[in-house]
Design a protein around this motif. Structure first.
Motif, PDB file in Angstrom:
ATOM      1  N   GLY A  39       0.710  -1.116   0.144  1.00 35.12           N
ATOM      2  CA  GLY A  39      -0.216   0.062   0.086  1.00 35.12           C
ATOM      3  C   GLY A  39       0.820   1.288   0.064  1.00 35.12           C
ATOM      4  O   GLY A  39       2.273   1.204   0.028  1.00 35.12           O
ATOM      5  N   THR A  40       0.003   2.426   0.053  1.00 41.37           N
ATOM      6  CA  THR A  40       0.924   3.546   0.074  1.00 41.37           C
ATOM      7  C   THR A  40       1.926   3.622   1.183  1.00 41.37           C
ATOM      8  O   THR A  40       1.187   3.487   2.297  1.00 41.37           O
ATOM      9  N   VAL A  41       3.090   4.277   1.149  1.00 34.73           N
ATOM     10  CA  VAL A  41       3.978   4.557   2.297  1.00 34.73           C
ATOM     11  C   VAL A  41       3.589   6.069   2.785  1.00 34.73           C
ATOM     12  O   VAL A  41       3.494   7.035   1.818  1.00 34.73           O
ATOM     13  N   PHE A  42       3.375   6.432   4.008  1.00 29.85           N
ATOM     14  CA  PHE A  42       3.084   7.630   4.286  1.00 29.85           C
ATOM     15  C   PHE A  42       3.998   7.980   5.484  1.00 29.85           C
ATOM     16  O   PHE A  42       4.277   7.130   6.524  1.00 29.85           O
ATOM     17  N   LEU A  43       4.437   9.300   5.803  1.00 32.77           N
ATOM     18  CA  LEU A  43       5.302   9.684   6.860  1.00 32.77           C
ATOM     19  C   LEU A  43       4.265   9.709   7.889  1.00 32.77           C
ATOM     20  O   LEU A  43       3.245  10.320   8.073  1.00 32.77           O
ATOM     21  N   ALA A  44       4.855   9.168   9.213  1.00 30.06           N
ATOM     22  CA  ALA A  44       4.098   9.021  10.229  1.00 30.06           C
ATOM     23  C   ALA A  44       4.574   9.928  11.519  1.00 30.06           C
ATOM     24  O   ALA A  44       4.918   9.595  12.658  1.00 30.06           O
ATOM     25  N   ASP A  45       4.575  11.196  11.252  1.00 29.64           N
ATOM     26  CA  ASP A  45       5.143  11.904  12.244  1.00 29.64           C
ATOM     27  C   ASP A  45       4.756  11.867  13.420  1.00 29.64           C
ATOM     28  O   ASP A  45       5.658  11.975  14.538  1.00 29.64           O
ATOM     29  N   LYS A  46       3.468  11.951  13.602  1.00 29.00           N
ATOM     30  CA  LYS A  46       2.966  12.274  15.006  1.00 29.00           C
ATOM     31  C   LYS A  46       3.296  10.864  15.779  1.00 29.00           C
ATOM     32  O   LYS A  46       3.554  10.869  16.986  1.00 29.00           O
ATOM     33  N   GLN A  47       3.324   9.748  15.136  1.00 26.15           N
ATOM     34  CA  GLN A  47       3.678   8.503  15.682  1.00 26.15           C
ATOM     35  C   GLN A  47       5.152   8.372  16.047  1.00 26.15           C
ATOM     36  O   GLN A  47       5.445   7.841  17.182  1.00 26.15           O
ATOM     37  N   VAL A  48       5.975   9.198  15.271  1.00 23.06           N
ATOM     38  CA  VAL A  48       7.400   9.137  15.467  1.00 23.06           C
ATOM     39  C   VAL A  48       7.811   9.836  16.370  1.00 23.06           C
ATOM     40  O   VAL A  48       8.733   9.547  17.218  1.00 23.06           O
ATOM     41  N   GLU A  49       7.144  11.040  16.606  1.00 22.60           N
ATOM     42  CA  GLU A  49       7.816  12.216  17.394  1.00 22.60           C
ATOM     43  C   GLU A  49       7.939  11.616  18.836  1.00 22.60           C
ATOM     44  O   GLU A  49       9.106  12.112  19.349  1.00 22.60           O
ATOM     45  N   PRO A  50       7.128  10.962  19.616  1.00 24.11           N
ATOM     46  CA  PRO A  50       7.493  10.474  21.015  1.00 24.11           C
ATOM     47  C   PRO A  50       8.570   9.746  21.121  1.00 24.11           C
ATOM     48  O   PRO A  50       9.489   9.951  21.970  1.00 24.11           O
ATOM     49  N   ASP A  51       8.923   8.824  20.102  1.00 29.30           N
ATOM     50  CA  ASP A  51       9.839   8.061  20.138  1.00 29.30           C
ATOM     51  C   ASP A  51      11.169   8.798  19.880  1.00 29.30           C
ATOM     52  O   ASP A  51      12.231   8.419  20.147  1.00 29.30           O
ATOM     53  N   LEU A  52      11.138   9.736  18.803  1.00 29.72           N
ATOM     54  CA  LEU A  52      12.400  10.449  18.581  1.00 29.72           C
ATOM     55  C   LEU A  52      12.843  11.465  19.811  1.00 29.72           C
ATOM     56  O   LEU A  52      14.080  11.481  20.086  1.00 29.72           O
ATOM     57  N   ARG A  53      11.653  12.051  20.437  1.00 29.80           N
ATOM     58  CA  ARG A  53      11.915  12.724  21.698  1.00 29.80           C
ATOM     59  C   ARG A  53      12.642  11.889  22.923  1.00 29.80           C
ATOM     60  O   ARG A  53      13.534  12.306  23.529  1.00 29.80           O
ATOM     61  N   ARG A  54      12.151  10.645  23.008  1.00 33.08           N
ATOM     62  CA  ARG A  54      12.673   9.633  23.914  1.00 33.08           C
ATOM     63  C   ARG A  54      14.226   9.397  23.586  1.00 33.08           C
ATOM     64  O   ARG A  54      15.223   9.461  24.546  1.00 33.08           O
ATOM     65  N   PHE A  55      14.387   9.389  22.410  1.00 36.76           N
ATOM     66  CA  PHE A  55      15.785   8.931  21.949  1.00 36.76           C
ATOM     67  C   PHE A  55      16.791   9.870  22.337  1.00 36.76           C
ATOM     68  O   PHE A  55      17.796   9.909  23.055  1.00 36.76           O
ATOM     69  N   VAL A  56      16.242  11.281  22.085  1.00 31.06           N
ATOM     70  CA  VAL A  56      17.275  12.350  22.550  1.00 31.06           C
ATOM     71  C   VAL A  56      17.535  12.489  23.981  1.00 31.06           C
ATOM     72  O   VAL A  56      18.666  12.847  24.374  1.00 31.06           O
ATOM     73  N   LEU A  74      14.406  11.229   9.672  1.00 33.77           N
ATOM     74  CA  LEU A  74      14.637  11.535  11.275  1.00 33.77           C
ATOM     75  C   LEU A  74      15.222  12.952  11.335  1.00 33.77           C
ATOM     76  O   LEU A  74      14.779  13.672  12.149  1.00 33.77           O
ATOM     77  N   VAL A  75      16.311  13.182  10.534  1.00 30.23           N
ATOM     78  CA  VAL A  75      17.102  14.387  10.730  1.00 30.23           C
ATOM     79  C   VAL A  75      15.941  15.637  10.510  1.00 30.23           C
ATOM     80  O   VAL A  75      16.032  16.635  11.124  1.00 30.23           O
ATOM     81  N   ASP A  76      15.130  15.504   9.449  1.00 29.56           N
ATOM     82  CA  ASP A  76      14.191  16.523   9.420  1.00 29.56           C
ATOM     83  C   ASP A  76      13.132  16.541  10.130  1.00 29.56           C
ATOM     84  O   ASP A  76      12.822  17.734  10.445  1.00 29.56           O
ATOM     85  N   LEU A  77      12.781  15.525  10.865  1.00 29.92           N
ATOM     86  CA  LEU A  77      11.521  15.556  11.833  1.00 29.92           C
ATOM     87  C   LEU A  77      12.101  16.009  12.861  1.00 29.92           C
ATOM     88  O   LEU A  77      11.451  16.974  13.640  1.00 29.92           O
ATOM     89  N   ALA A  78      13.269  15.890  13.322  1.00 24.82           N
ATOM     90  CA  ALA A  78      13.968  16.382  14.520  1.00 24.82           C
ATOM     91  C   ALA A  78      14.002  17.763  14.367  1.00 24.82           C
ATOM     92  O   ALA A  78      14.077  18.501  15.548  1.00 24.82           O
ATOM     93  N   GLU A  79      14.437  18.468  13.290  1.00 29.21           N
ATOM     94  CA  GLU A  79      14.164  19.922  13.094  1.00 29.21           C
ATOM     95  C   GLU A  79      13.059  20.323  13.231  1.00 29.21           C
ATOM     96  O   GLU A  79      13.053  21.628  13.686  1.00 29.21           O
ATOM     97  N   LYS A  80      12.119  19.744  12.585  1.00 25.14           N
ATOM     98  CA  LYS A  80      10.716  20.329  12.605  1.00 25.14           C
ATOM     99  C   LYS A  80      10.158  20.248  13.905  1.00 25.14           C
ATOM    100  O   LYS A  80       9.473  21.416  14.290  1.00 25.14           O
TER     101      LYS A  80
END
Length: 272
Positions: A39-56, A74-80
């Motif tokens: 199926g279509t691939v889509f960016l899951a910003d809202k789902q990824v943000e908590p994990d990215l913050r946890r990683f930092v 991930l770099v772009d999302l971190a900047e966002k």
């Protein structure tokens, strides 16, 4: 232009550039049939943000990147979300491993040199490059792309690592009717080959077949009459993990090269 696919029915498992692949097949005399397994691939910003913050916040001993586009995302999302500098600082404080030349090139642009790199572009190659390292009690962030890389995750957990997977993209499951039709065509030997362009497509087909109880018939079809064609090493690796050894994969990981390789295969057959 050769006609090695003359009269051959070739299924296309992808959802992107299907017209382009179909044109290539037709130029070789084949009959393309689109059976999208992804199926279509889509960016899951809202789902990824908590994990990215946890990683930092919690940081990691190791960071494993599996795709170039996933690394960039991930770099772009971190900047966002305003944590780009802490994100990059956390990366520089960890050991890095990566799979694939595109991923390596992306990291190089960021002035980051991985401690471990696969030798062949596959997840298996990445695992082999990590075997010399100890992971007991180590925190490991793994960037995934679309699928969960079960062999890599199992390896890390068996080594005693605490794993944080981050999937910047998700895949929508294919239409069940489409996969069911493909399974019936395979079992009835109505296809000569299936072109897989991602490992996700392989998982979709074989997971569906297992669920429906026809996995053995599907495997028999690929072993005896239907040729599996993979666009590259990672996709070919997924097929081998499913027990499919009769397959083609071009040295140049491009769709055009895959179709030419398929055409040459049939041209070399005695009946041609």
């Amino acid at each position: 232009m050769g006609k090695g696919l003359l009269g051959k029915r070739i299924a296309i498992g992808g959802s992107r550039k299907t017209e382009e692949i179909s044109t290539l097949i037709k130029k070789q005399g084949g009959v393309p049939v689109v059976r999208s397994l992804q199926g279509t691939v889509f960016l899951a910003d809202k789902q990824v943000e908590p994990d990215l913050r946890r990683f930092v916040e919690e940081q990691a001993d190791w960071v494993i990147f599996t795709t170039g586009i996933g690394t960039e995302t991930l770099v772009d999302l971190a900047e966002k979300i305003g944590v780009k500098e802490p994100f990059l600082t956390t990366l520089r404080g960890a050991k890095i491993a990566c799979r694939g030349y595109k991923t390596f090139a992306t990291l190089k642009k960021m002035d980051m040199i991985p401690a471990a790199v696969d030798e062949d572009g596959t997840t298996g190659g990445l695992i082999r490059s990590l075997e010399a390292y100890g992971f007991s009690g180590k925190r490991v962030m793994v960037q995934l792309h679309g699928e969960k890389a079960p062999s890599l995750m199992t390896f890390l957990k068996e080594k005693g690592a605490s794993v944080l997977p981050i999937l910047p993209y998700r895949h929508i499951p294919p239409e069940p009717e489409t996969v069911d039709l493909l399974c019936r065509e395979l079992m009835d030997r109505k296809l000569d080959a299936v072109c897989f362009t991602t490992a996700v497509q392989v998982r979709s087909l074989f997971d569906f077949a297992r669920e429906k109880g026809c996995i053995n018939q599907i495997k028999d079809a690929f072993k005896e009459d239907v040729l599996a064609s993979a666009v590259g090493k990672v996709t070919a690796e997924a097929l081998r993990e499913e027990g499919i050894s009769r397959l083609l994969a071009p040295d140049i990981e491009r769709m055009g090269a895959m179709i030419i390789e398929l055409s040459r295969f049939y041209e070399a057959q005695p009946e041609n």
